[in-house]
Write a protein that holds these residues in place. Structure first.
Motif, PDB file in Angstrom:
ATOM      1  N   ALA A  20     -35.349 -41.501   5.109  1.00 41.69           N
ATOM      2  CA  ALA A  20     -36.606 -40.795   4.858  1.00 41.69           C
ATOM      3  C   ALA A  20     -36.950 -39.888   6.040  1.00 41.69           C
ATOM      4  CB  ALA A  20     -37.733 -41.795   4.612  1.00 41.69           C
ATOM      5  N   GLU A  21     -36.760 -40.416   7.245  1.00 36.80           N
ATOM      6  CA  GLU A  21     -37.007 -39.602   8.440  1.00 36.80           C
ATOM      7  C   GLU A  21     -36.106 -38.378   8.468  1.00 36.80           C
ATOM      8  OE1 GLU A  21     -36.307 -39.602  13.254  1.00 36.80           O
ATOM      9  OE2 GLU A  21     -35.697 -41.345  12.072  1.00 36.80           O
ATOM     10  N   ARG A  22     -34.814 -38.596   8.237  1.00 38.83           N
ATOM     11  CA  ARG A  22     -33.862 -37.495   8.299  1.00 38.83           C
ATOM     12  C   ARG A  22     -34.206 -36.419   7.278  1.00 38.83           C
ATOM     13  NH1 ARG A  22     -29.359 -40.020   6.799  1.00 38.83           N
ATOM     14  NH2 ARG A  22     -29.344 -41.130   8.785  1.00 38.83           N
ATOM     15  N   ALA A  23     -34.651 -36.832   6.097  1.00 41.81           N
ATOM     16  CA  ALA A  23     -35.007 -35.864   5.057  1.00 41.81           C
ATOM     17  C   ALA A  23     -36.191 -35.005   5.487  1.00 41.81           C
ATOM     18  CB  ALA A  23     -35.325 -36.595   3.755  1.00 41.81           C
ATOM     19  N   VAL A  24     -37.219 -35.636   6.056  1.00 41.74           N
ATOM     20  CA  VAL A  24     -38.385 -34.869   6.506  1.00 41.74           C
ATOM     21  C   VAL A  24     -37.996 -33.921   7.634  1.00 41.74           C
ATOM     22  CG1 VAL A  24     -40.617 -35.035   7.668  1.00 41.74           C
ATOM     23  CG2 VAL A  24     -40.098 -36.555   5.743  1.00 41.74           C
ATOM     24  N   ARG A  25     -37.218 -34.407   8.583  1.00 41.74           N
ATOM     25  CA  ARG A  25     -36.835 -33.549   9.708  1.00 41.74           C
ATOM     26  C   ARG A  25     -35.965 -32.389   9.231  1.00 41.74           C
ATOM     27  NH1 ARG A  25     -34.845 -37.167  14.631  1.00 41.74           N
ATOM     28  NH2 ARG A  25     -35.111 -35.180  15.711  1.00 41.74           N
ATOM     29  N   THR A  26     -35.084 -32.651   8.273  1.00 40.69           N
ATOM     30  CA  THR A  26     -34.203 -31.602   7.760  1.00 40.69           C
ATOM     31  C   THR A  26     -34.983 -30.542   7.008  1.00 40.69           C
ATOM     32  OG1 THR A  26     -32.341 -33.136   7.586  1.00 40.69           O
ATOM     33  CG2 THR A  26     -32.240 -31.147   6.217  1.00 40.69           C
ATOM     34  N   ARG A  27     -35.912 -30.971   6.171  1.00 34.66           N
ATOM     35  CA  ARG A  27     -36.609 -30.028   5.297  1.00 34.66           C
ATOM     36  C   ARG A  27     -37.820 -29.375   5.941  1.00 34.66           C
ATOM     37  NH1 ARG A  27     -35.332 -33.969   0.750  1.00 34.66           N
ATOM     38  NH2 ARG A  27     -37.271 -35.051   1.240  1.00 34.66           N
TER      39      ARG A  27
END
Length: 347
Positions: A2-9
């Motif tokens: 979930a963290e990686r998705a927010v940081r990526t997007r």
């Protein structure tokens, strides 16, 4: 994930400036690359989530992002730490306090400026409390709950007394006697008299009240505050949670953050006070949010209602940073419970 998705997007440079980090409010970015409109308080919760992640699994790159985000919030806010919304600045104050105390990334001048502004927001109109925003007629829990938490954490004797007064004021004026749920706020006329009660029972009102009472219990040891937490958790369990014991959403925009905020402070109540019912709500909500995620190429995408499958779409609330932060916050809350070995009572 979930963290990686927010940081990526969502995590980007501000206006392409090197050494900056800010959260895009929508995805795909489109015109929002210009960071208009400006959602100050969403950035405070992005900072809080990054701090959660750093405590869970410390890495240097994330620490740099946290430090850059702190400074970029001020830059985007016109090189100021404050605005006219007392709830906004209380949220940023809480995140800055955590960055200082938990990660040693200190901004004492920012915290002092926020403290002074929150102190000035208290008046005796409507029996007490802090205004929602400057030159307004609303005194509400979303401003007062975070302010009480920050006052308590800052440790000043006068501020601690103010935090206690805030909780007393909420308990007197804004707790529904039939349900135990915390109402949104009071309308106050120019003469200082209460002209109406805003009877919305938002999830985040329950969360910030629980958070304020937990902080006061930690600071004073007074069992009164533990009993107020318990009353509110029971009210949430009986009157707010929906299908499968899962916290309800509140759409996109600002409302996208509401359920995640309640989850954060339910987890705090479970860790500090051993409230198993609070823990169960967090675990059930996290399990449901994860099962109903949409798997995009950039990572999991969460919906505003954790009992319903998330989906992509041009006008869907899943595009909002607030909605994704709320789910990330929920999953971090469940991770906190796991680290403290606070287990669910089911399965």
């Amino acid at each position: 994930m979930a963290e990686r998705a927010v940081r990526t997007r969502h995590l980007r440079r501000l206006w392409g400036l090197p050494g900056t980090r800010i959260g895009l409010t929508g995805w795909p970015a489109g015109a929002r690359r210009l960071h208009v409109p400006w959602h100050y308080w969403w950035q405070a919760h992005l900072l809080d989530c990054l701090i959660d992640a750093q405590l869970r699994a410390s890495v240097p790159a994330r620490r740099r992002d946290i430090e850059q985000l702190i400074d970029t919030i001020r830059l985007r806010n016109g090189r100021r730490w404050i605005n006219r919304y007392y709830d906004d600045i209380a949220w940023l104050g809480l995140a800055l306090w955590r960055a200082g105390e938990e990660l040693d990334l200190r901004r004492p001048e920012a915290l002092e400026e926020i403290r002074r502004r929150l102190r000035a927001g208290w008046t005796d109109h409507g029996g007490g409390g802090i205004w929602w925003r400057a030159k307004d007629n609303l005194k509400n829990v979303p401003a007062n709950g975070p302010a009480a938490m920050l006052f308590t954490r800052l440790g000043d004797r006068v501020d601690l007394q103010r935090a206690m007064s805030i909780v007393d004021w909420i308990d007197e004026w804004l707790v529904d006697p039939d349900t135990g749920l915390v109402l949104d706020g009071l309308r106050v006329d120019p003469a200082g008299e209460v002209s109406g009660v805003v009877e919305w029972t938002f999830t985040y009102c329950q969360g910030v009240y629980i958070g304020a009472c937990v902080e006061l219990w930690l600071a004073t040891g007074n069992q009164l505050y533990a009993s107020l937490v318990r009353r509110t958790v029971l009210a949430v369990a009986e009157h707010l949670v929906g299908e499968g014991g899962v916290l309800p959403g509140n759409g996109g925009g600002d409302g996208g953050l509401f359920a995640g905020i309640l989850a954060r402070y339910l987890a705090q109540a479970a860790v500090v006070l051993g409230d198993k019912e609070a823990a169960q709500i967090v675990y059930l909500s996290a399990d449901s949010a994860w099962r109903n995620r949409f798997e995009a190429r950039s990572g999991p995408l969460f919906g505003p209602e954790w009992v319903m499958p998330a989906a992509r779409g041009r006008r869907r609330p899943e595009r909002d940073l607030s909605v994704q932060l709320s789910a990330w916050m929920l999953l971090e809350a469940a991770a906190v419970l796991e680290r403290h070995e606070v287990h669910p009572t089911f399965g």
